[in-house]
Design a protein around this motif. Structure first.
Motif, mmCIF file in Angstrom:
data_model
loop_
_atom_site.group_PDB
_atom_site.id
_atom_site.type_symbol
_atom_site.label_atom_id
_atom_site.label_comp_id
_atom_site.label_asym_id
_atom_site.label_seq_id
_atom_site.Cartn_x
_atom_site.Cartn_y
_atom_site.Cartn_z
ATOM 1 N N SER A 157 0.810 -1.217 0.000
ATOM 2 C CA SER A 157 0.000 0.000 0.000
ATOM 3 C C SER A 157 0.844 1.269 0.000
ATOM 4 O O SER A 157 0.331 2.350 0.240
ATOM 5 C CB SER A 157 -0.925 -0.002 1.228
ATOM 6 O OG SER A 157 -2.061 0.793 1.003
ATOM 7 N N MET A 158 2.127 1.118 -0.295
ATOM 8 C CA MET A 158 3.037 2.260 -0.215
ATOM 9 C C MET A 158 2.707 3.329 -1.253
ATOM 10 O O MET A 158 2.986 4.517 -1.046
ATOM 11 C CB MET A 158 4.469 1.774 -0.413
ATOM 12 C CG MET A 158 5.517 2.779 -0.010
ATOM 13 S SD MET A 158 5.417 3.180 1.751
ATOM 14 C CE MET A 158 6.852 4.191 1.940
ATOM 15 N N ASP A 159 2.102 2.932 -2.360
ATOM 16 C CA ASP A 159 1.807 3.899 -3.424
ATOM 17 C C ASP A 159 0.825 4.974 -2.956
ATOM 18 O O ASP A 159 0.708 6.030 -3.580
ATOM 19 C CB ASP A 159 1.238 3.184 -4.656
ATOM 20 C CG ASP A 159 -0.090 2.511 -4.378
ATOM 21 O OD1 ASP A 159 -0.242 1.936 -3.291
ATOM 22 O OD2 ASP A 159 -0.971 2.557 -5.243
ATOM 23 N N THR A 160 0.141 4.715 -1.838
ATOM 24 C CA THR A 160 -0.782 5.709 -1.294
ATOM 25 C C THR A 160 -0.035 6.936 -0.770
ATOM 26 O O THR A 160 -0.568 8.043 -0.776
ATOM 27 C CB THR A 160 -1.614 5.087 -0.139
ATOM 28 O OG1 THR A 160 -2.213 3.886 -0.607
ATOM 29 C CG2 THR A 160 -2.704 6.035 0.317
ATOM 30 N N PHE A 161 1.200 6.733 -0.330
ATOM 31 C CA PHE A 161 1.943 7.818 0.311
ATOM 32 C C PHE A 161 3.215 8.220 -0.426
ATOM 33 O O PHE A 161 3.931 9.105 0.009
ATOM 34 C CB PHE A 161 2.274 7.437 1.750
ATOM 35 C CG PHE A 161 1.037 7.194 2.561
ATOM 36 C CD1 PHE A 161 0.243 8.260 2.960
ATOM 37 C CD2 PHE A 161 0.637 5.914 2.875
ATOM 38 C CE1 PHE A 161 -0.918 8.044 3.681
ATOM 39 C CE2 PHE A 161 -0.519 5.695 3.597
ATOM 40 C CZ PHE A 161 -1.304 6.763 3.999
ATOM 41 N N VAL A 162 3.498 7.544 -1.538
ATOM 42 C CA VAL A 162 4.660 7.909 -2.357
ATOM 43 C C VAL A 162 4.236 7.960 -3.820
ATOM 44 O O VAL A 162 3.669 7.004 -4.338
ATOM 45 C CB VAL A 162 5.812 6.896 -2.194
ATOM 46 C CG1 VAL A 162 6.975 7.279 -3.127
ATOM 47 C CG2 VAL A 162 6.291 6.830 -0.763
ATOM 48 N N ASN A 163 4.479 9.085 -4.464
ATOM 49 C CA ASN A 163 4.253 9.213 -5.904
ATOM 50 C C ASN A 163 5.569 8.858 -6.580
ATOM 51 O O ASN A 163 6.512 9.646 -6.590
ATOM 52 C CB ASN A 163 3.832 10.640 -6.250
ATOM 53 C CG ASN A 163 3.462 10.801 -7.714
ATOM 54 O OD1 ASN A 163 4.067 10.185 -8.588
ATOM 55 N ND2 ASN A 163 2.461 11.627 -7.990
ATOM 56 N N TRP A 164 5.619 7.643 -7.159
ATOM 57 C CA TRP A 164 6.875 7.157 -7.728
ATOM 58 C C TRP A 164 7.276 7.959 -8.967
ATOM 59 O O TRP A 164 8.448 7.987 -9.342
ATOM 60 C CB TRP A 164 6.761 5.678 -8.062
ATOM 61 C CG TRP A 164 6.532 4.821 -6.857
ATOM 62 C CD1 TRP A 164 5.406 4.129 -6.542
ATOM 63 C CD2 TRP A 164 7.446 4.572 -5.774
ATOM 64 N NE1 TRP A 164 5.560 3.468 -5.344
ATOM 65 C CE2 TRP A 164 6.801 3.724 -4.858
ATOM 66 C CE3 TRP A 164 8.755 4.996 -5.511
ATOM 67 C CZ2 TRP A 164 7.415 3.287 -3.696
ATOM 68 C CZ3 TRP A 164 9.368 4.554 -4.352
ATOM 69 C CH2 TRP A 164 8.702 3.717 -3.463
#
Length: 415
Positions: A197-204
């Motif tokens: 679920s990291m994509d919720t808090f990091v815009n790659w």
């Protein structure tokens, strides 16, 4: 004993001028994928003038470098420009960094090539889109599993997909005595969420982070209330003394664990879906059909929250001088029935997926317990455990198979 046989072959020399010039592609990997290796052998047997050889970096792993030599050497080769034509991506490699540096060719141009491309209608376009960064398709997933959160529908609703804020609301509203993640330690929970679920808090794409959002802060505060030891770890002494086996204690622990969803001791089940009958195994944990595969939290509109975890994912080096030939290999594996049939994971090829779907009833083992079967549970365990065993198993139905296909087609996040 085993029989043996001898084979005699007569070899005829082919004149040099008749030999077809071969292009040798190098496929680099930090570990050897058995099923992909078999596909390479089948590809090479076609004698198309293109062959694939494997550069297995695992040879650089040893105890001295803590078994990280493969990824270190791979990165060294990247820096020096000694890049294989095809790369088998792995979580051991800094893949996002490779994407940002433009190390891989855009596969969209190969897919849409009029002569050697693919008909997108025959594949899961959502899987293609999940691999895109700024419209560039950096890699091709050959097989994948979905990871998701499951919970009773009465606590999370019946529609999959939600935000961190919605998840925290469900946690705040849990019945008294219920844990959100009963079996997991604080560290386990953190690792799962940072993975899925990291994509919720990091815009790659931009490198922006959103760790100051209220929902994330609340989640971190919630983590502080979770136990340091997981459910089974908590059985063992903290002082390092030897554990003394206690049959009654073991039975009590085992019962509570098995009944954790049935008796509402735990809210969430962290699970994976890798075939069309797996949802039935999830439901059996809850002993209920009213279970929602709610997904990991995401801010992506329309996402069902299921995270795509590649089992095999290939990229083509942007430095390769044989990109068309490298694409011919990827295209071969995507449509290789032997490769698809050898895996207990999903394929982005819709024909392969439909074939797997049609075999789901045959691959699901359902056993309806009789009273005699359950007698032992009644004598040894509690009455509520006996009731749980009576209702936990259900036969596979068409609706469940269709639900799995909907889950696959609605997945949009990638690990």
């Amino acid at each position: 004993g085993e029989s043996t046989k001898s084979t005699v072959a007569i070899l005829t020399r082919v004149p040099d001028e008749q030999l077809q010039e071969e292009i040798i592609l190098e496929l680099g990997c930090v570990y050897t994928d058995y099923y992909l290796t078999k596909a390479i052998i089948r590809f090479n047997k076609q004698n198309t003038g293109v062959r694939v050889s494997v550069r297995d970096y695992s040879q650089y792993n040893n105890e001295e470098n803590e078994w990280k030599g493969a990824s270190t050497q791979f990165n060294n080769d990247i820096v020096t420009g000694n890049v294989p034509d095809i790369i088998l991506l792995s979580t051991e490699l800094p893949v996002e960094s490779y994407f940002q540096k433009g190390l891989f060719a855009d596969l969209n141009k190969f897919i849409d090539d009029p002569e050697n491309g693919l008909n997108r209608a025959n594949y899961l376009e959502n899987i293609f889109r999940a691999c895109e960064v700024d419209g560039k398709l950096n890699s091709m997933i050959l097989s994948f599993t979905l990871y998701t959160l499951a919970a009773k529908s009465q606590y999370v609703g019946s529609e999959p997909g939600w935000t961190f804020d919605e998840m925290m609301t469900a946690i705040r509203n849990m019945p008294e005595g219920m844990s959100a993640f009963m079996e997991y330690s604080r560290r386990n929970i953190l690792e799962y969420f940072f993975t899925y679920s990291m994509d919720t808090f990091v815009n790659w794409d931009t490198g922006e982070t959103y760790f100051d959002e209220a929902a994330f802060i609340e989640f971190i505060e919630f983590l502080a209330t979770c136990p340091e030891k997981g459910y089974w770890e908590s059985m063992y002494p903290d002082d390092g003394s030897e554990y003394v086996y206690d049959e009654e204690k073991e039975k009590e622990y085992s019962q509570k664990y098995d009944l954790r969803f049935y008796k509402d001791y735990s809210l969430f089940y962290m699970t994976s879906i890798n075939d069309f009958s797996r949802i039935m195994n999830v439901r059996s944990q809850f002993a209920s059909n009213d279970v929602t595969l709610i997904g990991y939290p995401t801010n992506e509109e329309g996402s069902n929250g299921a995270t795509i975890v590649p089992q095999a994912e290939l990229a083509i080096s942007s430095q390769s001088l044989a990109q068309d030939e490298a694409w011919s290999f990827i295209k071969f594996v995507l449509s290789d029935e032997e490769y698809s049939k050898s895996l207990w994971t999903f394929s982005p090829n819709l024909a392969m997926l439909e074939n797997m779907k049609s075999k789901a009833p045959d691959n699901y083992y359902y056993y309806e317990y009789t009273e005699d079967d359950l007698a032992w549970y009644k004598d040894y365990y509690s009455e509520e455990y006996y009731e749980y065993m009576k209702v936990r198993n259900q036969p596979l139905d068409e609706a469940t198979i269709d639900q799995t296909m909907d889950l696959i087609k609605g997945a949009s996040k990638i690990q």
